[in-house]
Design a protein around this motif. Sequence first.
Motif, PDB file in Angstrom:
ATOM      1  N   THR A  40      65.611 -28.207  18.070  1.00  0.00           N
ATOM      2  CA  THR A  40      65.337 -28.241  19.427  1.00  0.00           C
ATOM      3  C   THR A  40      66.235 -28.429  20.206  1.00  0.00           C
ATOM      4  N   ASN A  41      67.562 -27.972  19.587  1.00  0.00           N
ATOM      5  CA  ASN A  41      68.615 -27.511  20.273  1.00  0.00           C
ATOM      6  C   ASN A  41      68.863 -26.445  21.288  1.00  0.00           C
ATOM      7  N   PRO A  42      68.943 -26.056  22.664  1.00  0.00           N
ATOM      8  CA  PRO A  42      68.551 -25.338  23.152  1.00  0.00           C
ATOM      9  C   PRO A  42      69.593 -23.913  23.370  1.00  0.00           C
ATOM     10  N   ASN A  43      70.463 -24.585  22.498  1.00  0.00           N
ATOM     11  CA  ASN A  43      72.176 -23.121  21.617  1.00  0.00           C
ATOM     12  C   ASN A  43      71.780 -22.587  20.544  1.00  0.00           C
ATOM     13  N   THR A  44      70.954 -23.568  20.113  1.00  0.00           N
ATOM     14  CA  THR A  44      70.122 -22.466  19.223  1.00  0.00           C
ATOM     15  C   THR A  44      68.951 -21.324  19.039  1.00  0.00           C
ATOM     16  N   LYS A  45      68.298 -21.825  20.107  1.00  0.00           N
ATOM     17  CA  LYS A  45      67.300 -20.196  20.531  1.00  0.00           C
ATOM     18  C   LYS A  45      68.123 -19.720  21.823  1.00  0.00           C
ATOM     19  N   ILE A  46      69.190 -20.464  22.229  1.00  0.00           N
ATOM     20  CA  ILE A  46      70.133 -19.203  22.784  1.00  0.00           C
ATOM     21  C   ILE A  46      70.997 -17.660  22.001  1.00  0.00           C
ATOM     22  N   ARG A  47      71.103 -18.236  20.957  1.00  0.00           N
ATOM     23  CA  ARG A  47      71.349 -17.817  19.691  1.00  0.00           C
ATOM     24  C   ARG A  47      71.143 -16.998  19.143  1.00  0.00           C
ATOM     25  N   ASN A  48      69.385 -17.678  18.778  1.00  0.00           N
ATOM     26  CA  ASN A  48      68.728 -16.752  17.635  1.00  0.00           C
ATOM     27  C   ASN A  48      68.025 -15.765  18.699  1.00  0.00           C
ATOM     28  N   ALA A  49      67.911 -15.059  19.729  1.00  0.00           N
ATOM     29  CA  ALA A  49      67.429 -15.005  20.897  1.00  0.00           C
ATOM     30  C   ALA A  49      68.928 -13.383  20.569  1.00  0.00           C
ATOM     31  N   LEU A  50      69.517 -13.463  20.560  1.00  0.00           N
ATOM     32  CA  LEU A  50      70.447 -12.709  20.682  1.00  0.00           C
ATOM     33  C   LEU A  50      70.454 -11.465  18.886  1.00  0.00           C
ATOM     34  N   SER A  51      71.259 -10.362  19.324  1.00  0.00           N
ATOM     35  CA  SER A  51      70.601  -9.519  18.173  1.00  0.00           C
ATOM     36  C   SER A  51      72.172  -9.727  17.296  1.00  0.00           C
ATOM     37  N   PRO A  52      72.316  -9.287  15.814  1.00  0.00           N
ATOM     38  CA  PRO A  52      72.787  -9.693  15.038  1.00  0.00           C
ATOM     39  C   PRO A  52      74.569  -9.107  15.944  1.00  0.00           C
ATOM     40  N   ALA A  53      74.731  -8.669  15.849  1.00  0.00           N
ATOM     41  CA  ALA A  53      75.862  -8.268  16.179  1.00  0.00           C
ATOM     42  C   ALA A  53      76.534  -9.475  17.943  1.00  0.00           C
ATOM     43  N   ALA A  54      75.099  -9.240  18.785  1.00  0.00           N
ATOM     44  CA  ALA A  54      76.069 -10.926  19.484  1.00  0.00           C
ATOM     45  C   ALA A  54      75.828 -11.827  18.898  1.00  0.00           C
ATOM     46  N   GLN A  55      75.233 -12.259  17.691  1.00  0.00           N
ATOM     47  CA  GLN A  55      75.204 -13.241  16.957  1.00  0.00           C
ATOM     48  C   GLN A  55      76.367 -13.316  16.600  1.00  0.00           C
ATOM     49  N   LYS A  56      77.253 -12.508  16.059  1.00  0.00           N
ATOM     50  CA  LYS A  56      78.742 -13.074  15.661  1.00  0.00           C
ATOM     51  C   LYS A  56      79.313 -13.075  16.665  1.00  0.00           C
ATOM     52  N   ALA A  57      79.161 -12.413  17.810  1.00  0.00           N
ATOM     53  CA  ALA A  57      80.563 -12.617  18.358  1.00  0.00           C
ATOM     54  C   ALA A  57      80.056 -14.043  19.232  1.00  0.00           C
ATOM     55  N   TYR A  58      79.008 -14.625  19.144  1.00  0.00           N
ATOM     56  CA  TYR A  58      79.024 -15.691  20.279  1.00  0.00           C
ATOM     57  C   TYR A  58      79.292 -17.306  18.861  1.00  0.00           C
ATOM     58  N   ASP A  59      79.101 -16.984  17.691  1.00  0.00           N
ATOM     59  CA  ASP A  59      80.033 -17.618  16.586  1.00  0.00           C
ATOM     60  C   ASP A  59      81.167 -17.853  16.751  1.00  0.00           C
ATOM     61  N   LYS A  60      81.726 -16.834  17.348  1.00  0.00           N
ATOM     62  CA  LYS A  60      83.342 -16.359  16.966  1.00  0.00           C
ATOM     63  C   LYS A  60      83.794 -17.495  18.024  1.00  0.00           C
ATOM     64  N   ALA A  61      83.055 -16.935  19.771  1.00  0.00           N
ATOM     65  CA  ALA A  61      82.868 -17.576  20.692  1.00  0.00           C
ATOM     66  C   ALA A  61      83.250 -18.843  20.763  1.00  0.00           C
ATOM     67  N   LEU A  62      82.484 -19.844  19.999  1.00  0.00           N
ATOM     68  CA  LEU A  62      82.143 -21.043  20.164  1.00  0.00           C
ATOM     69  C   LEU A  62      83.013 -21.558  18.988  1.00  0.00           C
ATOM     70  N   ASN A  63      82.909 -20.827  18.169  1.00  0.00           N
ATOM     71  CA  ASN A  63      83.510 -21.903  16.760  1.00  0.00           C
ATOM     72  C   ASN A  63      85.259 -21.209  16.206  1.00  0.00           C
ATOM     73  N   GLY A  64      85.377 -19.989  16.650  1.00  0.00           N
ATOM     74  CA  GLY A  64      85.918 -19.331  16.325  1.00  0.00           C
ATOM     75  C   GLY A  64      85.779 -17.648  15.040  1.00  0.00           C
ATOM     76  N   PRO A  65      86.918 -17.573  14.305  1.00  0.00           N
ATOM     77  CA  PRO A  65      86.786 -16.309  14.021  1.00  0.00           C
ATOM     78  C   PRO A  65      86.477 -16.272  12.215  1.00  0.00           C
ATOM     79  N   ASN A  66      86.404 -17.650  12.100  1.00  0.00           N
ATOM     80  CA  ASN A  66      85.853 -17.934  10.369  1.00  0.00           C
ATOM     81  C   ASN A  66      84.497 -18.655  10.537  1.00  0.00           C
ATOM     82  N   ALA A  67      84.241 -19.524  11.284  1.00  0.00           N
ATOM     83  CA  ALA A  67      83.365 -20.091  11.301  1.00  0.00           C
ATOM     84  C   ALA A  67      81.574 -19.322  11.516  1.00  0.00           C
ATOM     85  N   THR A  68      80.762 -19.563  11.042  1.00  0.00           N
ATOM     86  CA  THR A  68      79.441 -18.611  10.411  1.00  0.00           C
ATOM     87  C   THR A  68      78.644 -19.730  11.942  1.00  0.00           C
TER      88      THR A  68
END
Length: 352
Positions: free
Chosen positions: A139-167
């Motif tokens: 239900t979180n709009p950010n989950t939907k935003i992330r899921n719409a990205l490619s695998p590589a873009a998801q990793k970049a998104y995660d790094k930007a949001l939570n840092g390099p050590n986050a999933t």
Amino acid sequence: MKTSRTASALALLAILAVAGCGNDKAPVASDDQNSDKSPLAEYMGDGFTSSSGGGFKIAMRAGGGQQPSEEELAKQRKVEDATAACMKAAGFDYVAVPPEQNAKSKFADAFNLPPDKFAQQYGYGISTIDWSKAGDDDTNPNTKIRNALSPAAQKAYDKALNGPNATGSGAVVIQGGGGPSDSGKQDLGCRGKAVEQVYGKGEDRAANFKKFDSLFKDIQALQKRIESDQRVVDATSAWSDCMADAGHSGFTKVDDPRTKVQQKLDALTGNTPPPKGGPSKTITGPPSFDKVDAAKLTDLRKFEIDLAVADQKCKAKGYDDAYKKVQYAAEKEFVDQHKAELEAYRDEMANR
């Protein structure tokens, strides 16, 4: 435990701030989820539980505790707004989600079960719940935003949001071996920066906790006194005999069964802790069960549930009552002797 990523970040900072008080890798069900507060818990907070072996834990229940104040909600809104601004600057979409819109934890119903019912369905909640999925919220709009990205873009998104050590779940666990750290200052991404803007720098917050080191040590000493009380020693021996009669021999401390399950899960996932005295390491976790051998995981879950049910029944035969009687009397005396320090700690936590 909230499902929103903001709350996950705040929980992480809280856990880091009291590092050394406990060593659980993932949230687990409390043995007394529905009980009244002990005298010490009145000051240490809803998540305070004493632990066999002279330790104590300050954690958050998956079902949630007290409702946040309006002041706390306002701070959470500021964190969301600052996170959105940082993500925009990094080139990513992020919707600031008001804390009032946070979905109920997907594990809330489980953790509101009576302890015996929880044990029957989830054991200790170690191998039976995939905590890496705790932050998933469709239900979180950010989950939907992330899921719409490619695998590589998801990793970049995660790094930007939570840092390099986050999933993708936003979970980061920093686990120490007691030696020097090999990772230095942790980069928690846009969310970490936002939390620092609103709540202050993590090192400053940690420094504030240093003034309570003496209090924490006194509480650990209190726990050891409780464990060494002859009434608790006798009750522990009776519990151990009961466990052996139920087919689970070799346990001499009441935390041993839970530890055994955790060790088995660590071996299965390869998520082994660093050696004592060795360098710290950063683990992106709790570990996912997606790549774990399904048959072995099924066997472990059965073992955990059988063990937890026996543990619950054996404790109920006398250990729980004996321990609580000694604990409450000792804690009441402790509170009387350390009231000023405890009130200062409670006030400090209320302002976070």
